[in-house]
Motif scaffolding. Structure first.
Motif, mmCIF file in Angstrom:
data_model
loop_
_atom_site.group_PDB
_atom_site.id
_atom_site.type_symbol
_atom_site.label_atom_id
_atom_site.label_comp_id
_atom_site.label_asym_id
_atom_site.label_seq_id
_atom_site.Cartn_x
_atom_site.Cartn_y
_atom_site.Cartn_z
ATOM 1 N N ARG A 383 3.295 65.141 -1.641
ATOM 2 C CA ARG A 383 1.930 64.785 -1.292
ATOM 3 C C ARG A 383 1.354 63.873 -2.361
ATOM 4 N NH1 ARG A 383 -1.768 63.905 2.663
ATOM 5 N NH2 ARG A 383 -3.894 64.111 1.842
ATOM 6 N N ASP A 384 0.991 62.640 -1.977
ATOM 7 C CA ASP A 384 0.359 61.680 -2.873
ATOM 8 C C ASP A 384 -1.142 61.738 -2.607
ATOM 9 O OD1 ASP A 384 -0.766 59.386 -4.039
ATOM 10 O OD2 ASP A 384 1.054 58.213 -3.781
ATOM 11 N N GLY A 390 2.362 61.988 2.713
ATOM 12 C CA GLY A 390 2.990 63.292 2.664
ATOM 13 C C GLY A 390 2.172 64.355 3.367
ATOM 14 N N PRO A 391 2.715 65.573 3.435
ATOM 15 C CA PRO A 391 2.031 66.652 4.163
ATOM 16 C C PRO A 391 0.700 67.012 3.522
ATOM 17 C CG PRO A 391 3.891 67.511 2.907
ATOM 18 C CD PRO A 391 3.993 66.025 2.849
ATOM 19 N N ALA A 392 -0.225 67.422 4.358
ATOM 20 C CA ALA A 392 -1.549 67.823 3.870
ATOM 21 C C ALA A 392 -1.436 69.081 3.014
ATOM 22 C CB ALA A 392 -2.484 68.076 5.047
ATOM 23 N N PRO A 393 -2.384 69.304 2.111
ATOM 24 C CA PRO A 393 -2.385 70.562 1.352
ATOM 25 C C PRO A 393 -2.316 71.769 2.284
ATOM 26 C CG PRO A 393 -4.004 69.036 0.459
ATOM 27 C CD PRO A 393 -3.491 68.411 1.724
ATOM 28 N N LEU A 394 -1.630 72.815 1.840
ATOM 29 C CA LEU A 394 -1.435 73.997 2.680
ATOM 30 C C LEU A 394 -2.746 74.737 2.905
ATOM 31 C CD1 LEU A 394 1.511 73.280 1.993
ATOM 32 C CD2 LEU A 394 1.969 75.728 1.843
ATOM 33 N N ASP A 500 0.423 60.389 -9.432
ATOM 34 C CA ASP A 500 -0.259 59.733 -8.320
ATOM 35 C C ASP A 500 -1.081 58.531 -8.760
ATOM 36 O OD1 ASP A 500 0.829 61.670 -6.735
ATOM 37 O OD2 ASP A 500 -1.047 62.653 -6.181
ATOM 38 N N GLY A 501 -0.957 58.103 -10.007
ATOM 39 C CA GLY A 501 -1.715 56.963 -10.499
ATOM 40 C C GLY A 501 -1.310 55.672 -9.815
ATOM 41 N N PRO A 502 -2.172 54.645 -9.855
ATOM 42 C CA PRO A 502 -1.862 53.366 -9.213
ATOM 43 C C PRO A 502 -0.687 52.678 -9.890
ATOM 44 C CG PRO A 502 -3.821 53.182 -10.584
ATOM 45 C CD PRO A 502 -3.475 54.638 -10.543
ATOM 46 N N VAL A 503 0.020 51.831 -9.130
ATOM 47 C CA VAL A 503 1.203 51.164 -9.676
ATOM 48 C C VAL A 503 0.840 49.926 -10.481
ATOM 49 C CG1 VAL A 503 2.670 52.043 -7.837
ATOM 50 C CG2 VAL A 503 1.620 49.796 -7.590
ATOM 51 N N THR A 504 -0.388 49.433 -10.353
ATOM 52 C CA THR A 504 -0.857 48.348 -11.214
ATOM 53 C C THR A 504 -2.226 48.732 -11.757
ATOM 54 O OG1 THR A 504 -1.907 47.115 -9.401
ATOM 55 C CG2 THR A 504 0.380 46.557 -9.942
#
Length: 535
Positions: A383-384, A390-394, A500-504
């Motif tokens: 989950r990002d 990805g799947p939602a929090p449970l 989960d941080g940004p790639v740039t």
């Protein structure tokens, strides 16, 4: 046309797993990225082009940093053919942005002139970043340098099209943002389930088509289908997402969630090889804890498990289920009987498994023998939180299903582990922009204690402490980022990027935490102390 080699490439360390290659301008970035992507050696994980740099991420277990640097220099020094133009994508726009009139006035031209120039230019994707599918578009026919908003908006709607510096770009999903908004589109810019997830990939040509009514935008049918090697796919043009091993309702019923606690997400080791599309690695923040839990129940280290924030979690076993809990220090019980952390544990069918509130540390990891099953998104079940992948929090009532184990449960009498400390020791490797700071800033970084603020999540952690003084003013053009990077915004206090941080990003990186140090920071709680040391 063959272009002479670029005059110089400056290589800057970006921690223990990446090198930042800096060149003269964006055209040189495009050439260098194309040369590197043409034939990468084994061990190269990602290539992330940006405004003036290409971030080269690698696996030090498979290729040495010295070899990576040599390969980059060799690619930069040889003449190269100019990259072939990418596919042409037409994107319909409504020029209805809230900043259209103000931006035109700022540039000293009528709004109609701004619209006609924006629509007449042919744009190309220089690089992607910030969010999955967010393309930074440039054009030789665009003369304007547009300043960002003084105060970014907390909410920019999906499909908004904005201007910043010499770029234009469209927001694939609702996010905060500081670009000046001049238009909107209904085009689907990012679809993780599509064969080509990103509508505007690097080097694509883009033409904006003004419209008065809402219309559908077909995917471009002429997407290039050049032969690819497996290695090239990993760093330049990732393959289509693989379907999940089992269907969404497949796998063996394992645990029924009775109380998910503060937050529980499915996490594996994330999505490598996707950063050039703006997709972060994501995955478990404490990778050491997840790997350990998986090994102790006979799973592959990268199998999906549950990341549980702060504890207070409760579930019932639907069938006999082996589990292991690692990470934060807390109490685990089966039917009110205390059991050990860091040990394989059989929960009989019908029994209830509870994880108490964390006393030390922040995140627990629960591995289920066979791994947590479910639909994969871009080859991962992680989950990002920033990108919404990805799947939602449970939630209460959700059923956790398990797959097929990789091996037998190991015979372990005791596994060595330590309680997460309230003073966290983090090793730092050299960052690419340490020279933007006064020498005493580096001394302060390592000498002073830092306090974990309340501003922390899966994207990053803001640290409170003394100001790290900069000696170089101005903005840094966006460049590639990695988990563990210590960015320093204008207020002078570091922010540590997590999975989960940004790639740039556009703030200078003074140092980069090692992977072990980044895992340790996953257990940091507000008020904890962080001390840095040199790796």
């Amino acid at each position: 046309m063959v272009t002479p080699p670029d005059a110089a490439v400056v290589l800057r360390s970006m921690g223990e797993r990446a090198v930042l290659a800096e060149v003269a301008d964006l055209a040189a970035v495009v050439r260098l990225h194309a040369a590197l992507a043409a034939d990468p050696p084994g061990g190269i994980d990602d290539l992330v082009p940006a405004a003036r740099t290409v971030l080269v991420c690698f696996d030090p277990a498979r290729i040495a940093a010295a070899s990576v640097r040599s390969w980059i220099r060799s690619a930069a020094e040889r003449p190269t053919d100019d990259p072939e133009p990418g596919l042409l994508v037409e994107v319909p726009l409504r020029y209805d942005g809230v900043d259209l009139d103000d931006t035109a006035a700022l540039l000293g031209i009528p709004a109609a002139d701004l619209v006609s120039r924006h629509a007449a230019a042919e744009w190309s994707v220089a690089f992607t970043g910030f969010a999955p599918g967010f393309a930074y578009l440039v054009s030789a026919h665009w003369p304007f340098d547009v300043p960002r908003l003084d105060q970014p908006r907390t909410r920019v709607p999906a499909g908004a099209v904005g201007l910043a510096a010499g770029f234009t770009g469209a927001y694939p999903r609702e996010t905060p943002g500081g670009w000046r908004l001049i238009a909107s589109t209904d085009a689907v810019l990012f679809d993780p389930d599509a064969t080509h997830p990103v509508l505007l990939p690097p080097r694509a040509r883009v033409r904006f088509v003004p419209e008065r009514s809402r219309v559908e935008v077909p995917r471009a049918p002429d997407a290039p289908a050049a032969p690819r090697s497996a290695t090239r796919d990993a760093v330049d043009s990732p393959p289509a997402p693989a379907p999940a091993t089992l269907a969404r309702d497949g796998g063996r019923p394992a645990l029924r969630i009775l109380d998910p606690g503060a937050a529980t997400t499915v996490q594996d080791l994330g999505r490598p090889h996707r950063a050039a599309l703006g997709v972060a690695r994501s995955g478990a923040l404490d990778r050491v804890a997840l790997r350990t839990a998986n090994r102790l129940v006979g799973n592959d280290e990268g199998a999906a498990g549950l990341e549980i924030l702060l504890g207070g979690w409760h579930a019932r076993a639907e069938t006999d289920t082996w589990v292991c809990v690692t990470g934060a220090f807390l109490e685990v019980r089966v039917d009110e009987v205390p059991v050990d952390l860091y040990a394989p544990l059989l929960v009989p069918a019908g029994s209830e498994l509870s994880i108490g509130v964390a006393r030390l540390g922040l995140r627990s990891y629960l591995a289920v023998r066979g791994g947590v099953e479910g639909a994969a998104v871009m080859d991962s079940r992680a989950r990002d939180s920033l990108a919404g992948l990805g799947p939602a929090p449970l939630r209460t009532g959700d059923l956790v299903r398990a797959g097929v184990p990789a091996s037998a449960i190991p015979s372990v009498d005791v596994f060595p582990w330590t309680v997460p400390p309230s003073t966290i020791d983090v090793a730092l490797a050299e960052g690419p922009r340490a020279d933007w700071f006064a020498p005493r800033a580096l001394a302060t970084l390592f000498a002073e204690p830092w306090t974990v603020s309340a501003d922390l999540d899966r994207v990053g952690i803001r640290l409170d402490g003394p100001v790290l003084e900069r000696i170089r003013p101005g903005e840094l053009p966006s460049e590639g980022m990695t988990p563990g990077a210590l960015q320093v915004p204008p207020h002078g206090r570091p922010v540590v990027l997590l999975a989960d941080g940004p790639v740039t990003g556009g703030y200078p990186v003074i140092a980069v935490a090692t992977e072990a140090g980044t895992s340790a920071l996953a257990q940091a709680r507000p008020g904890d102390t962080v001390r840095f040391r040199r790796a």
